[in-house]
Design an enzyme around this catalytic site. Structure first.
Site, PDB file in Angstrom:
ATOM      1  N   LYS A 110       0.817  -1.219   0.000  1.00 41.99           N
ATOM      2  CA  LYS A 110       0.000   0.000   0.000  1.00 41.99           C
ATOM      3  C   LYS A 110       0.850   1.269   0.000  1.00 41.99           C
ATOM      4  O   LYS A 110       0.366   2.339  -0.345  1.00 41.99           O
ATOM      5  CB  LYS A 110      -0.974  -0.036   1.171  1.00 41.99           C
TER       6      LYS A 110
HETATM    7  C1  PLP Z   1      -4.302  -4.669   0.894  1.00 44.30           C
HETATM    8  C2  PLP Z   1      -3.484  -5.900   0.750  1.00 44.30           C
HETATM    9  C3  PLP Z   1      -3.815  -6.911  -0.192  1.00 44.30           C
HETATM   10  C4  PLP Z   1      -5.057  -6.846  -1.063  1.00 44.30           C
HETATM   11  O1  PLP Z   1      -5.012  -5.846  -2.050  1.00 44.30           O
HETATM   12  P1  PLP Z   1      -6.368  -5.368  -2.779  1.00 44.30           P
HETATM   13  O2  PLP Z   1      -5.984  -4.207  -3.603  1.00 44.30           O
HETATM   14  O3  PLP Z   1      -7.286  -4.972  -1.631  1.00 44.30           O
HETATM   15  O4  PLP Z   1      -6.901  -6.503  -3.545  1.00 44.30           O
HETATM   16  C5  PLP Z   1      -2.979  -8.014  -0.298  1.00 44.30           C
HETATM   17  N1  PLP Z   1      -1.885  -8.141   0.487  1.00 44.30           N
HETATM   18  C6  PLP Z   1      -1.538  -7.206   1.405  1.00 44.30           C
HETATM   19  C7  PLP Z   1      -0.337  -7.428   2.253  1.00 44.30           C
HETATM   20  C8  PLP Z   1      -2.312  -6.058   1.569  1.00 44.30           C
HETATM   21  O5  PLP Z   1      -1.959  -5.148   2.498  1.00 44.30           O
END
Ligand code: PLP
Length: 494
Positions: A110
């Site tokens: 993120k």
């Molecule tokens: C948020 C997240 C995901 C999922 O991503 P999306 O965009 O919500 O599908 C997968 N792995 C980790 C470690 C995350 O923080």
């Protein structure tokens, strides 16, 4: 290029307004309604730096900013913030490739988008002549809150308040947030679970907007969650970067198609891959990988989305989700920008918890996507196998992607090169990772991190190690009933 609601093509805004608003007034998500204007020549991008690609791609998707303006924002977002100059490196693991998205300030994928979103917001505030301070309000189950705090920390014209369930996040995640620096940051625990925090935040938005509680006070509230187009656009960049890296190192020839396998929760990350394909990147299949909360696997197999099922708490918690918000954008694209059709699906989802897509949409999805899921045992087994066979340490979410990619390759016989997106550092989930590779856990998670590091001869990311000794700056903890009054007080101080 304008954006409009996925539920009403006539509800249009400019791209910078879409960044500021996050979600459309009718509850739909902002999307463009013609794919022609976002095409790029991927061959021209091969060999360019991450930041050069980001400038070209994000200014296509958010065209209120030209490439000169975007370059300034991209520099501010990424300069010196990631472990590696190229931001998102791709490494070879066995016969596949892993796109490492966790080299940022909080060791989760993120960071890539939440480094850029504050810059886009600040610039959108200026572009639209807004003088109010924007205060971001977020409820978090762990990863998003910290990445948002780090992204908005000391960004001029903004403040951020994060609520987390006092007893519902891991010790590391809690410390990551409560030690957050910055004069414009605020972190507060609430008594209750994540749903309480999330519901509380939604109520604050509707109270504040409905009763105009902040009007004329020079403050407006906004959100940093993954339905904002300003979070989606930066995620498109690393698909091009991975492709370029494979072409540059001779693993593929420019023009070859490749697969991407994406550990999925809210469907934001994988949707960005589909946007990359629409923009012109040679992509064969996008493989949607889920954990035991496999609502998406069923959807891609049957065309029926049904959230009426048991919810599992898994070792890959960031994917524990039963309503994948961004799927709505995919349906909109697959339906040929038919907002009435999408409004119908979403209405049905709200009323009955499920919907069935038309044959046309299902055919389009089947052409573009594959899907599979991975159980708890298979996740741990995969961490162990990849470590033993390839000497590569992966986290619990990435392991889900690794497993599903392997299963797909076995079942389909598809020999297209596959890139698996790696979404978190193994050290963010040290306990599960360490026990999966055969370690015995300590009571203290920092000790477990160190033991994992010794056993695997890989470094603990600095930001996670630093949490152990950092000063706790945020100690507030309140009842969920008090969230609104807390926010109304705090916004004045930020
Ligand atoms: C948020 C997240 C995901 C999922 O991503 P999306 O965009 O919500 O599908 C997968 N792995 C980790 C470690 C995350 O923080």
């Amino acid at each position: 290029m304008l954006y409009n609601s996925t539920r009403n093509n006539l509800l249009t805004v400019t791209s910078s307004e879409a960044v500021l608003k996050g979600i459309a007034d009718d509850g739909g998500l902002y999307m463009f309604s013609s794919a022609d204007e976002i095409k790029v020549d991927y061959k021209e991008l091969i060999g360019k730096s991450f930041k050069e690609m980001a400038t070209a791609i994000i200014s296509k998707l958010i065209p209120d900013f030209d490439t000169d303006e975007m370059k300034v924002l991209v520099d501010k977002a990424y300069d010196g913030k990631f472990e590696t100059e190229d931001v998102t490196p791709t490494v070879k693991v066995g016969k596949d490739y892993v796109l490492e998205l966790f080299r940022g300030p909080t060791s989760a994928f993120k960071d890539v988008a939440l480094s850029m979103l504050p810059q886009l917001m600040r610039a959108s505030i200026k572009k639209n002549g807004i003088t109010d301070k924007i205060v971001i309000l977020t409820a978090t189950s762990g990863d998003t809150g910290k990445a948002a705090l780090e992204g908005f920390c000391d960004v001029e014209g903004t403040g951020i308040i994060v609520f987390f369930p006092q007893n519902g996040v891991s010790r590391i995640q809690k410390l990551q947030m409560t030690t957050q620096k910055g004069a414009n940051t605020c972190v507060c625990g609430i008594t209750g679970n994540f749903d309480d925090a999330q519901t509380g935040v939604k109520e604050i938005f509707s109270e504040v907007n409905g009763k105009k509680l902040l009007d004329g006070k020079g403050i407006r509230l906004s959100s940093a969650n993954s339905i904002n187009i300003g979070r989606l656009a930066p995620q498109v960049v690393y698909y091009f970067k991975a492709y370029s890296d494979l072409a540059e190192s001779g693993e593929i020839k420019a023009g070859d198609k490749i697969n991407f396998c994406v550990p999925t929760g809210n469907f934001g990350d994988i949707l960005a891959g589909y946007l990359a394909k629409i923009m012109g990147l040679p992509v064969n299949k996008l493989i949607c990988a889920s954990n035991s909360n496999n609502v998406l696997t069923d959807f891609f197999k049957t065309g029926v989305y049904d959230r009426n099922r048991e919810f599992f708490k898994t070792v890959s918690p960031s994917m524990d989700i039963l309503i994948s918000s961004n799927l709505e954008r995919m349906l909109y694209l697959a339906s040929g920008f038919n907002s009435e059709e999408i409004a119908g699906y979403m209405d049905s989802l709200k009323k009955t918890g499920k919907y069935k897509v038309s044959d046309k949409v299902f055919a389009s999805l089947s052409e573009e996507f594959e899907a599979g899921y991975c159980s708890e045992g298979e996740t741990k087994e995969t961490i162990k196998n990849i470590w033993e066979e390839c000497a590569y340490l992966c986290d619990t979410h990435t392991a889900v992607g690794m497993y599903v990619a392997k299963e797909y390759e076995k079942e389909s016989g598809d020999e297209t090169k596959t890139v698996i997106l790696s979404t978190a550092s193994p050290y963010k989930f040290s306990e599960c990772v360490y026990s999966s590779v055969g370690g015995t856990l300590s009571d203290d998670v920092f000790e477990t991190m160190e033991k994992l590091s010794e056993k695997t001869n890989t470094p603990v990311p600095e930001n996670l190690a630093a949490v152990k000794t950092a000063e706790v700056r945020h100690k507030d903890c309140i009842e969920k009933e008090d969230m609104l009054s807390y926010v109304l007080n705090k916004v004045k101080e930020l």
